[in-house]
Design an enzyme around this catalytic site. Structure first.
Site, short mmCIF file in Angstrom:
data_model
loop_
_atom_site.label_atom_id
_atom_site.label_comp_id
_atom_site.label_asym_id
_atom_site.label_seq_id
_atom_site.Cartn_x
_atom_site.Cartn_y
_atom_site.Cartn_z
N LYS A 68 0.84 -1.07 -0.03
CA LYS A 68 -0.12 0.02 0.02
C LYS A 68 0.90 1.25 0.15
CE LYS A 68 -3.96 1.85 2.67
NZ LYS A 68 -4.91 1.67 3.71
N SER B 234 -9.92 1.34 2.68
CA SER B 234 -8.97 2.30 1.88
C SER B 234 -7.73 1.51 1.12
CB SER B 234 -8.31 3.33 2.76
OG SER B 234 -7.53 2.85 3.50
N SER C 121 -10.01 -1.09 7.03
CA SER C 121 -9.51 -0.95 5.39
C SER C 121 -8.57 -2.16 4.97
CB SER C 121 -8.43 0.25 5.50
OG SER C 121 -9.06 1.63 5.42
N1 GLN Z 1 -13.34 3.43 6.20
C1 GLN Z 1 -12.57 4.03 7.36
C2 GLN Z 1 -12.51 5.34 7.22
O1 GLN Z 1 -12.82 5.87 6.28
C3 GLN Z 1 -11.66 3.26 7.56
C4 GLN Z 1 -10.25 3.46 7.02
C5 GLN Z 1 -9.16 2.59 7.37
O2 GLN Z 1 -9.17 1.78 8.13
N2 GLN Z 1 -8.04 3.45 6.93
O3 GLN Z 1 -11.93 6.20 8.24
#
Ligand code: GLN
Length: 474
Positions: free
Chosen positions: A76, A151, A175
Site C-alpha cells: 500500500k 481504503s 481498511s
Molecule cells: N473506512 C474507514 C475510514 O474511512 C477506515 C479507513 C481505514 O481503516 N484506513 O476512516
C-alpha cells in the site's frame, strides 16, 4: 489469466524445483499489465522485481533462502520504501520519495520476499470504497462497475486478481478487513501494538495497524510471524512474545467457545449475508464448538466515536503538510498565509479536507469536552464491552460489511452512508483487538461475502485457527 495460489502451495513447488520465483514474478507482471483498468497499482517495479527474483532463486538453490522466499508482495502506497515514491494516494505527496524503509518492509526484505509495486488507495487511507484516490478509483476485479472496498483498495485487488501472492495494507477502521470481505480474500488487522508502525504515514495513530492480504489464513499467519514483534523505532509497538502462529493452527474446534454479538445479528442484517454466516456457524457447531450469544451494549456508538476520534487524530497528523515542511506547494501564492491556505486547499482532496475540518472542530476549545473527551470516554466503554464478552468466549464472529460490493459512485455524495459501511469493523480498532476476515460465500449475484473473527488482544492464534477452519470447511 488469474494465478491466485496460496504461498504455501507455491512454496512447495518452489522447493521441489517445479517453479521458479522468476517465472512467477513475470506471470504476476503480465496480469498487472493485462488488467490495468482495475487501477490497482501506482508504481510497478518491473526490472527490480525480476532481478530480485533471480537472486532469490539462486538462494533457494544454495539453501540460504529466508522464511518467505519468493513470496511476491504488493505494498500500500502509505508505507515507506527506501528510494520509492510514497504518495498516500494524494496529490500532496505526488513527488515524495521515501528515504528509508518502514520496519515491516525491512523485515519482509530480510525474509526474502519480492516487492512488485506500490498500490492505489483512498487518499491518506480515508475511505471505504477506493474512490477517494487522487489517482482515480480502484475497480472490483469481478465487476468493474463496482468498488473493491477501501481504503487498501489496490492491495486487496492485487491479491484478488492474481497480481501478487500477498500484499500489505493498513487498517484504521476496517481498511484491510472490509475490502478483503468485498473481494473474497483473507485480510488481517493485528492487535494494536503487534506490528511496528515505523515508516507508516499516520492517519490516526491510536488506531492504525499494518496487516496482510492473502489467499489463505495460513499465508496471513506466515506473514504476521515475520512482521510482528517489538521495535525500538515505535514506542507503541508492544514487547509481547510472538508465538509460532502456523504450528498453532490445528483445526480443532471442539470445546471452543464462539460468541455471536446479538447487536450485530439484529433484524437489520441483510438476509443473504445472514444465511451465508449461519451455514458457517452450523459447521462450527457440527465440529464441536459451542456457540454463545454475547452482548456488546455500546455498539450503537461505535461509528460516531470512531469518526470523532479518528478525524481528531488525522487533523493533528496532517497539519505537517503545509507546503513548507512537507508536500505540495501551490505555485499561486502571494504571501506566507496564502502559501499555507492554497497548498492545503489544492493538495488535499475533498474527503481529507472534510476530515481535517471535522477533527479540528471536535478538538477546538469549547467543543473539546462535548466531543473529543466524551468520545474518549465512550471508547473506554466499548473496550470494556469486549473485555466482558471475552470472559465468556474465546473469539467473536460478526459480519464484515452490511452489503456486498456496491456500485462505483453509489455512496460518493453521501458521506454518512459511506461511514455507515464501517459498522462492523471500527469496533476492533476502538478496542485495539485483532480481527480476521475470511471468505464465507457469495450473494445471488455471485459477489463475495466475508465473515469476521475478532479475538482477544495478542491472541491472533485463536482467530487464525477459527479462520483456517471456516475457510476450508464447506
Ligand atoms: N473506512 C474507514 C475510514 O474511512 C477506515 C479507513 C481505514 O481503516 N484506513 O476512516
Amino acid at each position: 489469466m488469474n494465478i491466485r495460489e496460496t504461498y504455501s502451495s507455491f512454496r512447495e513447488k518452489l522447493f521441489n524445483g517445479d517453479e521458479s520465483v522468476e517465472s512467477r514474478v513475470s506471470e504476476h507482471l503480465a496480469v498487472i499489465d493485462s488488467r490495468k483498468s482495475l487501477n490497482a497499482f501506482l508504481s510497478v517495479f518491473n526490472d527490480e522485481a525480476s532481478l530480485r527474483a533471480r537472486a532469490i532463486d539462486e538462494k533457494i538453490k544454495q539453501g540460504t533462502a529466508g522464511p518467505l522466499a519468493g513470496m511476491v508482495i504488493a505494498v500500500k502506497d502509505v508505507l515507506c520504501m527506501d528510494g520509492k515514491v510514497t504518495t498516500c494516494g494524494s496529490k500532496m505527496l505526488e513527488n515524495y520519495q521515501a528515504i528509508y524503509d518502514a520496519t515491516v518492509i525491512q523485515k519482509l526484505r530480510d525474509a526474502d520476499v519480492v516487492f512488485i509495486g506500490k498500490t492505489n488507495m483512498d487518499e491518506f487511507a480515508m475511505g471505504s470504497s477506493g474512490e477517494n484516490s487522487a489517482y482515480g478509483a480502484t475497480k472490483h476485479p469481478m465487476d468493474e462497475s463496482r468498488v473493491p472496498g477501501g481504503s487498501s483498495s489496490g492491495s486487496c485487488v492485487a491479491v484478488a486478481a492474481g497480481m501478487s501472492t500477498a500484499s500489505l495494507g493498513t487498517d484504521t477502521g476496517g481498511s484491510i478487513r472490509q475490502p478483503a470481505g468485498l473481494c473474497g480474500i483473507v485480510g488481517l488487522k493485528p492487535t494494536y501494538g503487534r506490528v511496528s508502525r515505523y515508516g507508516l504515514v499516520a492517519f490516526a495513530s491510536s488506531f492504525d495497524q499494518i496487516g496482510p492480504f492473502t489467499n489463505s489464513t495460513k499465508d496471513a499467519a506466515r506473514i504476521l510471524q515475520v512482521i510482528a514483534g517489538k521495535d525500538e523505532l515505535d514506542s507503541t509497538c508492544a514487547d509481547v512474545a510472538v508465538p509460532d502462529y502456523l504450528n498453532a493452527i490445528d483445526g480443532k474446534m471442539k470445546g471452543k467457545k464462539i460468541g455471536l454479538p446479538k447487536e450485530y445479528f439484529s433484524d437489520a442484517l441483510n438476509p443473504e449475508i445472514r444465511s451465508v454466516l449461519q451455514k458457517k456457524i452450523d459447521l462450527l457447531l457440527h465440529a464441536g464448538a459451542e456457540i454463545v450469544e454475547v452482548s456488546l451494549p455500546n455498539s450503537e456508538y461505535t461509528i460516531s466515536t470512531y469518526y470523532i476520534l479518528a478525524t481528531a487524530e488525522a487533523s493533528s497528523n496532517l497539519a505537517r503538510y503545509d507546503g513548507a515542511r512537507y508536500g505540495f506547494r501551490s505555485p499561486n501564492v502571494k504571501d506566507l498565509q496564502s502559501m499555507f491556505v492554497r497548498s492545503r486547499s489544492e493538495g488535499f482532496g475533498r474527503e481529507v479536507k472534510r476530515r481535517i475540518m471535522l477533527g479540528t472542530y471536535v478538538l477546538s476549545s469549547g467543543y473539546y469536552d462535548a466531543y473529543y473527551r466524551k468520545a474518549q470516554q465512550v471508547r473506554r466503554l466499548i473496550q470494556n464491552d469486549f473485555i466482558n464478552a471475552f470472559q465468556q468466549v474465546d473469539c467473536i464472529l460478526t459480519p464484515i460489511a452490511p452489503t456486498t460490493a456496491f456500485k462505483l459512485g453509489e455512496k460518493m455524495d453521501d458521506p454518512l452512508q459511506m461511514y455507515l459501511n464501517d459498522i462492523y469493523t471500527v469496533s476492533a480498532n476502538l478496542a485495539g483487538i485483532p480481527g480476521l476476515c475470511v471468505p464465507a460465500g457469495a450473494d445471488s449475484n455471485g459477489l463475495p461475502i466475508g465473515i469476521q473473527i475478532l479475538g482477544k488482544q495478542f491472541d491472533e492464534t485463536t482467530i487464525f485457527n477459527v479462520g483456517d477452519f471456516l475457510e476450508t470447511v464447506n
